[in-house]
Write an enzyme that holds these catalytic residues in place. Structure first.
Site, PDB file in Angstrom:
ATOM      1  N   ASN A  69       0.822  -1.224   0.000  1.00  0.00           N
ATOM      2  CA  ASN A  69       0.000   0.000   0.000  1.00  0.00           C
ATOM      3  C   ASN A  69       0.853   1.270   0.000  1.00  0.00           C
ATOM      4  O   ASN A  69       0.760   2.113   0.884  1.00  0.00           O
ATOM      5  CB  ASN A  69      -1.001   0.002   1.167  1.00  0.00           C
ATOM      6  CG  ASN A  69      -0.359  -0.166   2.521  1.00  0.00           C
ATOM      7  OD1 ASN A  69       0.717  -0.740   2.646  1.00  0.00           O
ATOM      8  ND2 ASN A  69      -1.013   0.326   3.556  1.00  0.00           N
ATOM      9  N   ASP A 112       3.702  -5.689  11.724  1.00  0.00           N
ATOM     10  CA  ASP A 112       2.798  -4.749  11.050  1.00  0.00           C
ATOM     11  C   ASP A 112       3.293  -3.320  11.284  1.00  0.00           C
ATOM     12  O   ASP A 112       2.498  -2.412  11.571  1.00  0.00           O
ATOM     13  CB  ASP A 112       1.343  -4.934  11.500  1.00  0.00           C
ATOM     14  CG  ASP A 112       0.359  -4.219  10.583  1.00  0.00           C
ATOM     15  OD1 ASP A 112       0.791  -3.630   9.570  1.00  0.00           O
ATOM     16  OD2 ASP A 112      -0.850  -4.253  10.873  1.00  0.00           O
TER      17      ASP A 112
HETATM   18  O1  DOR Z   1      -3.498   0.107  10.978  1.00  0.00           O
HETATM   19  C1  DOR Z   1      -3.141  -0.157   9.848  1.00  0.00           C
HETATM   20  N1  DOR Z   1      -2.198   0.559   9.222  1.00  0.00           N
HETATM   21  N2  DOR Z   1      -3.717  -1.182   9.204  1.00  0.00           N
HETATM   22  C2  DOR Z   1      -3.500  -1.400   7.898  1.00  0.00           C
HETATM   23  O2  DOR Z   1      -4.112  -2.282   7.353  1.00  0.00           O
HETATM   24  C3  DOR Z   1      -2.589  -0.551   7.119  1.00  0.00           C
HETATM   25  C4  DOR Z   1      -1.631   0.113   8.008  1.00  0.00           C
HETATM   26  C5  DOR Z   1      -0.920   1.243   7.332  1.00  0.00           C
HETATM   27  O3  DOR Z   1      -0.392   1.035   6.232  1.00  0.00           O
HETATM   28  O4  DOR Z   1      -0.818   2.316   7.921  1.00  0.00           O
HETATM   29 ZN    ZN Z   2      -0.315  -3.976   7.696  1.00  0.00          ZN
END
Ligand code: DOR
Ligand code: ZN
Length: 427
Positions: free
Chosen positions: A93, A307
């Site tokens: 992303n 993450d």
């Molecule tokens: O909290 C999040 N942040 N969830 C996601 O799915 C994307 C991520 C982001 O890229 O900031």
């Molecule tokens: Zn993520």
């Protein structure tokens, strides 16, 4: 390249800890032996330390290209090294998103120039891009957002999810899924916004557990239809675990991931942090948190990944429903896991499996995730007895804050070796 000799430490090898020296050559582990005779290697003293396989952090957002004010490959990968992470797998992303073969190659070019640790890339699914998925080279997975989050990637309809899963299968890679149902999330978000509710719990209302459970089932059923592998990202609740166990009883082979923030940020800290703990899916109750920790220890949860989703302090200062979602975590993942081991609520063997060997297996990283002769010399040298307080000031990634600030942990990363090269030594 001259090799390294990691001497006088203990080594996690074959599922157990034993006294040994590790010799590297040409970026590989050449020998694990009791002898300490050097043949041209540079000695690295590991007295009192434990050598673990480097962490494979299979879920990071290093933001480049497009948002390098939040993070870039140099700062992100240095922070990874400082956290004992030797391979990162980056999410698509970006701006523009990695949803075409050409953009993927461009991003790999940037990462290749700037990263101090190894990397792989996930590829983004959008409606109709299966030909691009087929063309993309060397991808770790096809990432499917079933609920909208940071960036515009989204597959709303089951037909599109099925197409993406089929394309992943043809490619021989798993589909990695952000499982929150968008219909529920977007409606609930609208209602939450209208209610003018402004404390942090508004975010929980906007992204209820039922959205995660519904998307989980939609993904499980679509992967059964497509015959594809499925890896559910960031499970956040006891309910998802119960539903996933039913799906598994029905024959689903879906694997799943948990993050350190869902494991280690308790409800009181989340209240204090406000928007700085806003993340998708949300951090839920302490009951959910303990269920996740138990499921990690039992092996029901397969992997832990950070993450790492950095946003600047300024961006995060916004009111709860306006602030961007995501917290950084690549540098703190391993210390937090080691701290849990020191408390006795997680075994070292499970921590290593979930952070290194299992993600390496799921994403087919043949020579990573384990310490054995012939594997890549990717190592995290840790001190299980040393205590330290996690502090914003020590974070090497760009946004410079951590939701774990002030937390005392027992277990530190002292040195990191990536392909036989010392990429981090002490803070
Ligand atoms: O909290 C999040 N942040 N969830 C996601 O799915 C994307 C991520 C982001 O890229 O900031
Ligand atoms: Zn993520």
């Amino acid at each position: 390249m001259g090799g390294l000799a990691l001497l006088n430490g203990k080594v996690f090898v074959g599922g157990a800890v034993r006294e040994a020296n590790v010799f590297t050559k040409g970026g590989k582990i050449a020998r694990i032996a009791r002898s300490s005779r050097l043949s041209g290697e540079k000695a690295v003293d590991c007295t009192g330390l434990l050598v673990l396989p480097g962490v494979v952090d299979s879920h990071v957002h290093f933001r480049e290209p497009g948002q390098s004010h939040k993070e870039d490959w140099a700062t992100g990968s240095m922070a990874a090294a400082a956290g004992g992470v030797t391979t990162v797998i980056d999410m698509p992303n970006n701006n523009p998103p990695a949803t075409t073969a050409k953009r993927l190659a461009e991003k790999a070019g940037i990462a290749g120039k700037r990263s101090v640790v190894d990397f792989r890339l996930h590829f983004g699914a959008v409606p109709g891009n299966r030909a691009e998925i087929a063309k993309a080279r060397g991808i770790a997975s096809v990432k499917v957002f079933m609920g909208s989050s940071t960036g515009g990637l989204l597959l709303r309809r089951d037909e599109d999810v099925l197409e993406a899963f089929k394309a992943a299968k043809r490619k021989g890679v798993p589909a990695t899924v952000h499982a929150e149902d968008d219909q529920i999330v977007s409606e609930a978000t609208r209602v939450a916004k209208e209610s003018k509710w402004n404390d942090p719990s508004a975010h929980l209302l906007a992204r209820p557990v039922s959205a995660a459970v519904l998307a989980l089932w939609r993904a499980v059923l679509a992967s059964a239809k497509a015959g594809s592998r499925l890896h559910i990202l960031h499970v956040s609740s006891e309910a998802e675990l119960l539903e996933l166990s039913e799906a598994r009883a029905l024959g689903s082979l879906a694997t799943c991931e948990v993050t350190p923030h869902h494991l280690f940020l308790d409800a009181s800290r989340v209240r204090l942090l406000g928007s700085f703990a806003k993340v998708n899916p949300p951090i839920r109750s302490d009951r959910d948190r303990t269920a996740l920790l138990r499921a990690l220890e039992s092996g029901f949860i397969d992997t832990v990944a950070s993450d790492h989703a950095p946003h600047t302090r300024e961006e995060k200062r916004a009111p709860i429903l306006d602030a961007p979602s995501g917290v950084p975590g690549v540098q703190t993942l391993l210390p937090l896991l080691l701290n849990e081991c020191s408390k006795g609520s997680l075994s070292l063997a499970r921590a290593v499996e979930a952070a290194s060997s299992k993600p390496a297996r799921i994403f087919s990283l043949g020579r990573k995730g384990r310490i054995a002769e012939g594997m890549d010399a990717d190592l995290a040298v840790v001190d299980l007895r040393r205590e330290r307080t996690i502090r914003d000031e020590d974070m090497l990634y760009k946004c410079g804050w951590t939701p774990f600030h002030g937390m005392a942990v027992k277990g530190t990363v002292e040195k990191t070796v990536s392909r036989g090269k010392l990429v981090f030594e002490g803070l």
